[in-house]
Design a protein around this motif. Structure first.
Motif, PDB file in Angstrom:
ATOM      1  N   ASP A  25       0.945  -1.006   0.099  1.00 43.99           N
ATOM      2  CA  ASP A  25      -0.003   0.123  -0.054  1.00 43.99           C
ATOM      3  C   ASP A  25       0.943   1.112  -0.166  1.00 43.99           C
ATOM      4  N   GLU A  26       2.100   1.018  -0.315  1.00 44.25           N
ATOM      5  CA  GLU A  26       3.108   2.145  -0.250  1.00 44.25           C
ATOM      6  C   GLU A  26       4.283   1.907  -1.413  1.00 44.25           C
ATOM      7  N   TYR A  27       4.465   3.154  -1.881  1.00 44.25           N
ATOM      8  CA  TYR A  27       5.600   3.170  -2.964  1.00 44.25           C
ATOM      9  C   TYR A  27       6.580   4.146  -2.700  1.00 44.25           C
ATOM     10  N   TRP A  28       7.900   4.093  -3.093  1.00 44.40           N
ATOM     11  CA  TRP A  28       8.726   5.478  -3.131  1.00 44.40           C
ATOM     12  C   TRP A  28       9.129   5.744  -4.506  1.00 44.40           C
ATOM     13  N   ILE A  29       9.508   6.885  -4.640  1.00 45.46           N
ATOM     14  CA  ILE A  29      10.271   7.297  -5.850  1.00 45.46           C
ATOM     15  C   ILE A  29      11.459   8.162  -5.762  1.00 45.46           C
ATOM     16  N   ILE A  30      12.464   7.570  -6.501  1.00 46.70           N
ATOM     17  CA  ILE A  30      13.719   8.399  -5.996  1.00 46.70           C
ATOM     18  C   ILE A  30      14.190   8.732  -7.566  1.00 46.70           C
ATOM     19  N   GLY A  31      14.771   9.915  -7.569  1.00 51.81           N
ATOM     20  CA  GLY A  31      15.163  10.317  -8.742  1.00 51.81           C
ATOM     21  C   GLY A  31      16.830  10.843  -8.805  1.00 51.81           C
ATOM     22  N   TYR A  32      17.549  10.333  -9.905  1.00 56.72           N
ATOM     23  CA  TYR A  32      18.956  10.554 -10.055  1.00 56.72           C
ATOM     24  C   TYR A  32      19.279  11.425 -11.072  1.00 56.72           C
ATOM     25  N   LEU A  33      20.102  12.535 -10.725  1.00 56.98           N
ATOM     26  CA  LEU A  33      20.755  13.474 -11.807  1.00 56.98           C
ATOM     27  C   LEU A  33      22.305  12.872 -12.179  1.00 56.98           C
ATOM     28  N   GLY A  34      22.531  12.219 -12.933  1.00 52.13           N
ATOM     29  CA  GLY A  34      23.745  11.478 -13.267  1.00 52.13           C
ATOM     30  C   GLY A  34      23.801  10.204 -12.777  1.00 52.13           C
ATOM     31  N   LYS A  35      24.552   9.422 -12.156  1.00 52.55           N
ATOM     32  CA  LYS A  35      24.875   7.996 -11.881  1.00 52.55           C
ATOM     33  C   LYS A  35      24.562   8.106 -10.325  1.00 52.55           C
ATOM     34  N   LYS A  36      25.215   8.691  -9.550  1.00 56.88           N
ATOM     35  CA  LYS A  36      24.939   8.412  -8.126  1.00 56.88           C
ATOM     36  C   LYS A  36      24.316   9.546  -7.506  1.00 56.88           C
ATOM     37  N   ASN A  37      24.066  10.667  -7.886  1.00 53.88           N
ATOM     38  CA  ASN A  37      23.547  11.932  -7.366  1.00 53.88           C
ATOM     39  C   ASN A  37      21.853  11.769  -7.237  1.00 53.88           C
ATOM     40  N   ALA A  38      21.397  11.256  -6.059  1.00 55.91           N
ATOM     41  CA  ALA A  38      20.058  11.266  -5.750  1.00 55.91           C
ATOM     42  C   ALA A  38      19.477  12.807  -5.300  1.00 55.91           C
ATOM     43  N   VAL A  39      18.626  13.243  -6.342  1.00 51.52           N
ATOM     44  CA  VAL A  39      18.164  14.550  -6.079  1.00 51.52           C
ATOM     45  C   VAL A  39      16.730  14.634  -5.558  1.00 51.52           C
ATOM     46  N   TYR A  40      15.946  13.337  -5.849  1.00 54.05           N
ATOM     47  CA  TYR A  40      14.555  13.483  -5.321  1.00 54.05           C
ATOM     48  C   TYR A  40      14.205  12.312  -4.552  1.00 54.05           C
ATOM     49  N   PHE A  41      13.413  12.199  -3.819  1.00 59.24           N
ATOM     50  CA  PHE A  41      12.878  11.241  -3.124  1.00 59.24           C
ATOM     51  C   PHE A  41      11.658  11.680  -2.426  1.00 59.24           C
ATOM     52  N   SER A  42      10.681  10.671  -2.569  1.00 57.14           N
ATOM     53  CA  SER A  42       9.403  10.588  -2.017  1.00 57.14           C
ATOM     54  C   SER A  42       8.598   9.678  -1.764  1.00 57.14           C
ATOM     55  N   GLN A  43       7.957   9.637  -0.786  1.00 57.06           N
ATOM     56  CA  GLN A  43       7.120   8.455  -0.183  1.00 57.06           C
ATOM     57  C   GLN A  43       5.733   8.662  -0.483  1.00 57.06           C
ATOM     58  N   HIS A  44       4.933   7.662  -1.068  1.00 55.49           N
ATOM     59  CA  HIS A  44       3.536   7.911  -1.300  1.00 55.49           C
ATOM     60  C   HIS A  44       2.828   6.566  -1.044  1.00 55.49           C
ATOM     61  N   SER A  45       1.486   6.885  -0.401  1.00 57.89           N
ATOM     62  CA  SER A  45       0.713   5.441   0.059  1.00 57.89           C
ATOM     63  C   SER A  45      -0.360   5.443  -0.910  1.00 57.89           C
ATOM     64  N   VAL A  46      -1.156   4.482  -1.005  1.00 59.90           N
ATOM     65  CA  VAL A  46      -2.062   4.291  -1.981  1.00 59.90           C
ATOM     66  C   VAL A  46      -3.215   3.686  -0.848  1.00 59.90           C
ATOM     67  N   PRO A  47      -4.025   4.718  -0.613  1.00 62.10           N
ATOM     68  CA  PRO A  47      -5.235   4.302   0.325  1.00 62.10           C
ATOM     69  C   PRO A  47      -6.445   3.425  -0.782  1.00 62.10           C
ATOM     70  N   ASN A  48      -6.422   3.904  -1.919  1.00 60.42           N
ATOM     71  CA  ASN A  48      -7.522   3.250  -2.841  1.00 60.42           C
ATOM     72  C   ASN A  48      -6.738   2.779  -4.106  1.00 60.42           C
ATOM     73  N   LYS A  49      -7.147   1.541  -4.145  1.00 54.15           N
ATOM     74  CA  LYS A  49      -6.246   0.588  -5.294  1.00 54.15           C
ATOM     75  C   LYS A  49      -6.924   0.828  -6.491  1.00 54.15           C
ATOM     76  N   ASN A  50      -8.211   1.532  -6.462  1.00 52.50           N
ATOM     77  CA  ASN A  50      -8.966   1.647  -7.619  1.00 52.50           C
ATOM     78  C   ASN A  50      -8.628   3.145  -8.211  1.00 52.50           C
ATOM     79  N   ILE A  51      -8.008   3.852  -7.796  1.00 55.98           N
ATOM     80  CA  ILE A  51      -7.565   5.269  -8.605  1.00 55.98           C
ATOM     81  C   ILE A  51      -6.251   5.269  -8.700  1.00 55.98           C
ATOM     82  N   ASP A  52      -5.941   5.650 -10.170  1.00 57.46           N
ATOM     83  CA  ASP A  52      -4.644   5.768 -10.659  1.00 57.46           C
ATOM     84  C   ASP A  52      -3.839   7.044  -9.798  1.00 57.46           C
TER      85      ASP A  52
END
Length: 193
Positions: free
Chosen positions: A110-137
């Motif tokens: 019921d949860e997923y994370w998104i991580i974004g990299y600028l280049g190979k090793k430089n993580a510049v974005y991270f967010s945590q998201h929950s999915v309360p309703n699995k019928n909504i995109d």
């Protein structure tokens, strides 16, 4: 898949050595090894190449609103299976003002994370998201460089590194297997003059 590729590698090496043996069972073994290897690689490449909608999945649309292209990964947090608690999926490099759609299996999560990299090793974005309703995109717009949780982003970085290492190992095994498959096939089909 790694174990199966290793078994095929050993089988193709044995088959390559058996190309010098003139016995009937050696030719049968080589034929079976070639047919099995070719059919497995054909199935695997078709499966990896086909893109389809996953049944009972949540569609995630990730839009990059940042001025630079970022390489995004989605980490699905599995709550039931503790052995495979984090599943990494590579969304790819998304240019500014473009998006990518991925279908997430959320049966045990019921949860997923998104991580974004600028280049190979430089993580510049991270967010945590929950999915309360699995019928909504889900639709996520990345508009700024944030890190919602340093502890979780460190875990995500380790999982992405492990994902890259596993892909490198599988890539080496696939390359060696395809080389040996080509050698075995050419030796099996050659004509004696």
């Amino acid at each position: 898949m790694g174990y199966l590729l290793f078994i095929i590698l050993i089988t193709l090496i044995i088959s390559l050595f058996l190309s010098k043996v003139k016995l009937g069972w050696a030719k049968v073994f080589r034929a079976i090894a070639l047919v099995f290897s070719i059919s497995l690689f054909t199935y695997w490449f078709i499966k990896k190449s086909s893109i389809g909608v996953v049944q009972n999945a949540v569609a995630l649309q990730l839009i990059n609103k940042l001025p630079q292209p970022l390489d995004f990964y989605v980490i699905n947090v599995n709550r039931i299976d503790k052995n495979n608690a984090l599943e990494v999926m590579h969304l790819g490099r998304i240019r500014p003002e473009y998006y990518r759609i991925e279908y997430l299996k959320m049966d045990t999560s019921d949860e997923y994370w998104i991580i974004g990299y600028l280049g190979k090793k430089n993580a510049v974005y991270f967010s945590q998201h929950s999915v309360p309703n699995k019928n909504i995109d889900q639709m996520i717009e990345v508009q700024n460089y944030i890190n919602q949780s340093v502890k979780l982003s460190d875990t995500a970085k380790k999982e992405v590194e492990t994902y890259h290492q596993e892909n490198t190992k599988i890539g080496v095994l696939v390359t060696l297997n395809l080389l040996l498959l080509f050698l075995n096939l050419s030796l099996f089909l050659r004509k004696k003059y």
